[in-house]
Design a protein around this motif. Structure first.
Motif, PDB file in Angstrom:
ATOM      1  N   GLU A  92       0.851  -1.197   0.000  1.00  0.00           N
ATOM      2  CA  GLU A  92       0.000   0.000   0.000  1.00  0.00           C
ATOM      3  C   GLU A  92       0.881   1.240   0.000  1.00  0.00           C
ATOM      4  O   GLU A  92       0.973   1.965   1.000  1.00  0.00           O
ATOM      5  CB  GLU A  92      -0.938  -0.006   1.216  1.00  0.00           C
ATOM      6  CG  GLU A  92      -2.040   1.028   1.112  1.00  0.00           C
ATOM      7  CD  GLU A  92      -3.115   0.806   2.158  1.00  0.00           C
ATOM      8  OE1 GLU A  92      -4.292   0.925   1.794  1.00  0.00           O
ATOM      9  OE2 GLU A  92      -2.786   0.512   3.319  1.00  0.00           O
ATOM     10  N   PRO A  93       1.563   1.511  -1.115  1.00  0.00           N
ATOM     11  CA  PRO A  93       2.477   2.653  -1.170  1.00  0.00           C
ATOM     12  C   PRO A  93       1.718   3.967  -1.121  1.00  0.00           C
ATOM     13  O   PRO A  93       0.522   4.035  -1.388  1.00  0.00           O
ATOM     14  CB  PRO A  93       3.195   2.463  -2.510  1.00  0.00           C
ATOM     15  CG  PRO A  93       2.226   1.682  -3.344  1.00  0.00           C
ATOM     16  CD  PRO A  93       1.506   0.776  -2.393  1.00  0.00           C
ATOM     17  N   SER A  94       2.442   5.018  -0.779  1.00  0.00           N
ATOM     18  CA  SER A  94       1.831   6.336  -0.644  1.00  0.00           C
ATOM     19  C   SER A  94       2.862   7.400  -0.957  1.00  0.00           C
ATOM     20  O   SER A  94       4.067   7.194  -0.798  1.00  0.00           O
ATOM     21  CB  SER A  94       1.303   6.523   0.785  1.00  0.00           C
ATOM     22  OG  SER A  94       0.858   7.850   0.990  1.00  0.00           O
ATOM     23  N   ASP A  95       2.387   8.563  -1.379  1.00  0.00           N
ATOM     24  CA  ASP A  95       3.258   9.714  -1.584  1.00  0.00           C
ATOM     25  C   ASP A  95       3.419  10.535  -0.314  1.00  0.00           C
ATOM     26  O   ASP A  95       4.013  11.615  -0.342  1.00  0.00           O
ATOM     27  CB  ASP A  95       2.709  10.596  -2.712  1.00  0.00           C
ATOM     28  CG  ASP A  95       2.940   9.977  -4.083  1.00  0.00           C
ATOM     29  OD1 ASP A  95       3.971   9.286  -4.255  1.00  0.00           O
ATOM     30  OD2 ASP A  95       2.095  10.176  -4.972  1.00  0.00           O
ATOM     31  N   LEU A  96       2.880  10.039   0.803  1.00  0.00           N
ATOM     32  CA  LEU A  96       3.013  10.701   2.091  1.00  0.00           C
ATOM     33  C   LEU A  96       3.944   9.892   2.995  1.00  0.00           C
ATOM     34  O   LEU A  96       4.251   8.731   2.719  1.00  0.00           O
ATOM     35  CB  LEU A  96       1.642  10.852   2.758  1.00  0.00           C
ATOM     36  CG  LEU A  96       0.621  11.738   2.039  1.00  0.00           C
ATOM     37  CD1 LEU A  96      -0.721  11.661   2.757  1.00  0.00           C
ATOM     38  CD2 LEU A  96       1.108  13.179   1.959  1.00  0.00           C
ATOM     39  N   ASP A  97       4.369  10.502   4.094  1.00  0.00           N
ATOM     40  CA  ASP A  97       5.099   9.764   5.107  1.00  0.00           C
ATOM     41  C   ASP A  97       4.159   8.759   5.764  1.00  0.00           C
ATOM     42  O   ASP A  97       2.926   8.908   5.711  1.00  0.00           O
ATOM     43  CB  ASP A  97       5.651  10.723   6.168  1.00  0.00           C
ATOM     44  CG  ASP A  97       6.657  11.716   5.600  1.00  0.00           C
ATOM     45  OD1 ASP A  97       7.248  11.417   4.539  1.00  0.00           O
ATOM     46  OD2 ASP A  97       6.831  12.788   6.207  1.00  0.00           O
ATOM     47  N   LEU A  98       4.752   7.762   6.407  1.00  0.00           N
ATOM     48  CA  LEU A  98       3.961   6.701   7.021  1.00  0.00           C
ATOM     49  C   LEU A  98       4.335   6.533   8.483  1.00  0.00           C
ATOM     50  O   LEU A  98       5.514   6.578   8.841  1.00  0.00           O
ATOM     51  CB  LEU A  98       4.202   5.368   6.301  1.00  0.00           C
ATOM     52  CG  LEU A  98       3.911   5.321   4.807  1.00  0.00           C
ATOM     53  CD1 LEU A  98       4.402   3.999   4.223  1.00  0.00           C
ATOM     54  CD2 LEU A  98       2.417   5.505   4.542  1.00  0.00           C
ATOM     55  N   THR A 128      -0.891   6.953   6.854  1.00  0.00           N
ATOM     56  CA  THR A 128      -0.241   8.097   6.227  1.00  0.00           C
ATOM     57  C   THR A 128      -0.227   9.283   7.181  1.00  0.00           C
ATOM     58  O   THR A 128      -1.090   9.425   8.047  1.00  0.00           O
ATOM     59  CB  THR A 128      -0.949   8.508   4.926  1.00  0.00           C
ATOM     60  OG1 THR A 128      -2.326   8.790   5.207  1.00  0.00           O
ATOM     61  CG2 THR A 128      -0.855   7.426   3.887  1.00  0.00           C
ATOM     62  N   ARG A 129       0.765  10.142   6.976  1.00  0.00           N
ATOM     63  CA  ARG A 129       0.925  11.301   7.859  1.00  0.00           C
ATOM     64  C   ARG A 129       1.439  12.482   7.056  1.00  0.00           C
ATOM     65  O   ARG A 129       2.434  12.364   6.345  1.00  0.00           O
ATOM     66  CB  ARG A 129       1.907  10.967   8.978  1.00  0.00           C
ATOM     67  CG  ARG A 129       2.066  12.061  10.024  1.00  0.00           C
ATOM     68  CD  ARG A 129       2.870  11.530  11.197  1.00  0.00           C
ATOM     69  NE  ARG A 129       2.893  12.476  12.298  1.00  0.00           N
ATOM     70  CZ  ARG A 129       3.977  13.142  12.694  1.00  0.00           C
ATOM     71  NH1 ARG A 129       5.124  12.960  12.068  1.00  0.00           N
ATOM     72  NH2 ARG A 129       3.931  13.965  13.701  1.00  0.00           N
ATOM     73  N   GLU A 130       0.758  13.593   7.166  1.00  0.00           N
ATOM     74  CA  GLU A 130       1.198  14.811   6.504  1.00  0.00           C
ATOM     75  C   GLU A 130       2.479  15.320   7.172  1.00  0.00           C
ATOM     76  O   GLU A 130       2.578  15.345   8.399  1.00  0.00           O
ATOM     77  CB  GLU A 130       0.114  15.895   6.591  1.00  0.00           C
ATOM     78  CG  GLU A 130      -1.191  15.536   5.897  1.00  0.00           C
ATOM     79  CD  GLU A 130      -1.129  15.709   4.389  1.00  0.00           C
ATOM     80  OE1 GLU A 130      -0.090  16.210   3.892  1.00  0.00           O
ATOM     81  OE2 GLU A 130      -2.113  15.350   3.717  1.00  0.00           O
ATOM     82  N   ARG A 131       3.449  15.726   6.377  1.00  0.00           N
ATOM     83  CA  ARG A 131       4.684  16.267   6.934  1.00  0.00           C
ATOM     84  C   ARG A 131       4.431  17.686   7.422  1.00  0.00           C
ATOM     85  O   ARG A 131       3.925  18.524   6.689  1.00  0.00           O
ATOM     86  CB  ARG A 131       5.789  16.227   5.892  1.00  0.00           C
ATOM     87  CG  ARG A 131       7.170  16.499   6.450  1.00  0.00           C
ATOM     88  CD  ARG A 131       8.239  16.258   5.412  1.00  0.00           C
ATOM     89  NE  ARG A 131       8.274  14.874   4.963  1.00  0.00           N
ATOM     90  CZ  ARG A 131       9.061  14.415   3.998  1.00  0.00           C
ATOM     91  NH1 ARG A 131       9.877  15.259   3.358  1.00  0.00           N
ATOM     92  NH2 ARG A 131       9.028  13.151   3.649  1.00  0.00           N
ATOM     93  N   ALA A 132       4.777  17.949   8.670  1.00  0.00           N
ATOM     94  CA  ALA A 132       4.435  19.233   9.296  1.00  0.00           C
ATOM     95  C   ALA A 132       5.691  19.979   9.725  1.00  0.00           C
ATOM     96  O   ALA A 132       6.747  19.374   9.928  1.00  0.00           O
ATOM     97  CB  ALA A 132       3.531  18.986  10.505  1.00  0.00           C
ATOM     98  N   PRO A 133       5.597  21.291   9.886  1.00  0.00           N
ATOM     99  CA  PRO A 133       6.729  22.068  10.399  1.00  0.00           C
ATOM    100  C   PRO A 133       6.920  21.816  11.892  1.00  0.00           C
ATOM    101  O   PRO A 133       6.142  21.093  12.530  1.00  0.00           O
ATOM    102  CB  PRO A 133       6.315  23.512  10.121  1.00  0.00           C
ATOM    103  CG  PRO A 133       4.814  23.475  10.145  1.00  0.00           C
ATOM    104  CD  PRO A 133       4.426  22.135   9.571  1.00  0.00           C
ATOM    105  N   LEU A 134       7.941  22.429  12.448  1.00  0.00           N
ATOM    106  CA  LEU A 134       8.231  22.319  13.871  1.00  0.00           C
ATOM    107  C   LEU A 134       6.998  22.710  14.684  1.00  0.00           C
ATOM    108  O   LEU A 134       6.375  23.749  14.438  1.00  0.00           O
ATOM    109  CB  LEU A 134       9.402  23.231  14.241  1.00  0.00           C
ATOM    110  CG  LEU A 134       9.785  23.293  15.714  1.00  0.00           C
ATOM    111  CD1 LEU A 134      10.403  21.986  16.170  1.00  0.00           C
ATOM    112  CD2 LEU A 134      10.752  24.447  15.961  1.00  0.00           C
ATOM    113  N   ARG A 135       6.663  21.885  15.657  1.00  0.00           N
ATOM    114  CA  ARG A 135       5.481  22.110  16.492  1.00  0.00           C
ATOM    115  C   ARG A 135       5.895  22.734  17.816  1.00  0.00           C
ATOM    116  O   ARG A 135       6.912  22.371  18.406  1.00  0.00           O
ATOM    117  CB  ARG A 135       4.785  20.771  16.735  1.00  0.00           C
ATOM    118  CG  ARG A 135       3.426  20.854  17.393  1.00  0.00           C
ATOM    119  CD  ARG A 135       2.709  19.518  17.285  1.00  0.00           C
ATOM    120  NE  ARG A 135       3.322  18.492  18.094  1.00  0.00           N
ATOM    121  CZ  ARG A 135       2.822  18.044  19.260  1.00  0.00           C
ATOM    122  NH1 ARG A 135       1.686  18.547  19.725  1.00  0.00           N
ATOM    123  NH2 ARG A 135       3.433  17.097  19.939  1.00  0.00           N
TER     124      ARG A 135
END
Length: 306
Positions: A92-98, A128-135
């Motif tokens: 189940e590949p994705s273009d997002l982080d996992l 899947t997980r959206e890549r986010a800036p520093l929290r």
């Protein structure tokens, strides 16, 4: 996580359809939370049909140690679970982080340490997980303390412990915070509900040792190496009193999902957040290590092409 219900899961030895992975409601993992798990990140590499799984072998080794601490026999070897992670990413590949979660659970055999009387299972999920800036987070103390030795093995990453973390998280939100600071029975810092705590002082970075109830964080281990090699600052493990967080130049959290998160305030008091803070520079350095897409693998990466 943006994918609430994946279509595939690695279930007891192979990739299956999501809905086929079931246990009975009376299984020990459902009734008493008897399981151990790991959280592993796989970063999508830019311009490539490939993910980089971070510290995969180290996470699976810790999973086996967690199982041993709870007297749970491993139903699959770390090598078998490692292959399961790779197979699931390819299925189940994705273009997002996992975010990948290998779990070993007890199905039956409540109060025995005899492997012949225990029925074990294992699964691996991938979200899947959206890549986010520093929290930036607001850290607060709550009435809840870290469940640790001798009440429960502190170095076992178990679903049962996360039931206690859930209560601490809810208390933190009620107190106007984002993350709870968990102290141990001696009143010193253990960790948050899922991340290690690191306090930056003028000549060192201080973080609680495992014997204070802090999980032996793999992400913290990687970051400690980066801090000493890249920034020339010594990392010291010692007991950390909560009032020291107010005295620190800056405080940050670290873990698989948190990566590096700066602490903006502790119990309502703002903490130092310089524009060129170590926290911000460390976040960028760590993210670069995880997402390096060149031909040479970084030591932390396991590449998975799909």
């Amino acid at each position: 996580m943006s994918l609430e219900k994946p279509t595939k899961i690695w279930w007891n030895g192979g990739v299956s359809d999501w809905q086929d992975a079931v246990v009975h409601v009376t299984a020990e993992t459902a009734m008493r939370g008897v399981n151990v798990f790991e959280g592993v990140m796989a970063y999508k590499l830019e311009g490539r049909r490939e993910h980089a799984v971070i510290a995969l072998d180290e996470h699976l080794e810790r999973l086996a140690r967690s199982a041993a601490l709870l007297h749970l026999p491993m139903p699959y070897s770390p090598a078998g679970l490692r292959q399961g992670v790779l197979d699931l990413i390819r299925a189940e590949p994705s273009d997002l982080d996992l975010y990948i979660r290998p779990t070993v659970f007890l199905e039956s055999g409540a109060y025995t340490a005899d492997p012949s009387r225990m029925r074990m299972g294992a699964y691996i999920t991938s979200y899947t997980r959206e890549r986010a800036p520093l929290r930036s987070v607001r850290l607060v103390t709550t009435p809840w303390t870290r469940v640790d030795d001798p009440a429960f093995p502190a170095q076992s990453k178990s679903g049962a412990v996360y039931s206690a973390f859930r209560l601490a998280r809810m208390a933190a939100v009620r107190a106007g915070g984002d993350e709870p600071l968990l102290l141990n029975a001696h009143g010193t810092v253990a960790e948050t509900a899922g991340a290690a705590v690191m306090a930056v002082f003028s000549d060192r970075v201080v973080t609680p040792p495992p014997e204070d109830g802090a999980l032996d964080s793999i992400t913290r281990r990687i970051l400690s190496g980066l801090i000493e090699r890249e920034f020339g600052i010594k990392v010291v493990q010692r007991s950390l009193h909560p009032e020291e967080l107010h005295e620190a130049d800056e405080v940050f959290l670290c873990g698989t999902l948190d990566e590096v998160a700066e602490v903006a305030s502790f119990d309502g008091v703002e903490l130092g957040r310089a524009e060129e803070s170590l926290t911000r520079r460390l976040f960028e350095k760590y993210r670069a290590v995880c997402t390096a897409a060149g031909p040479d693998h970084t030591a932390a990466q396991t590449r998975v092409a799909w």
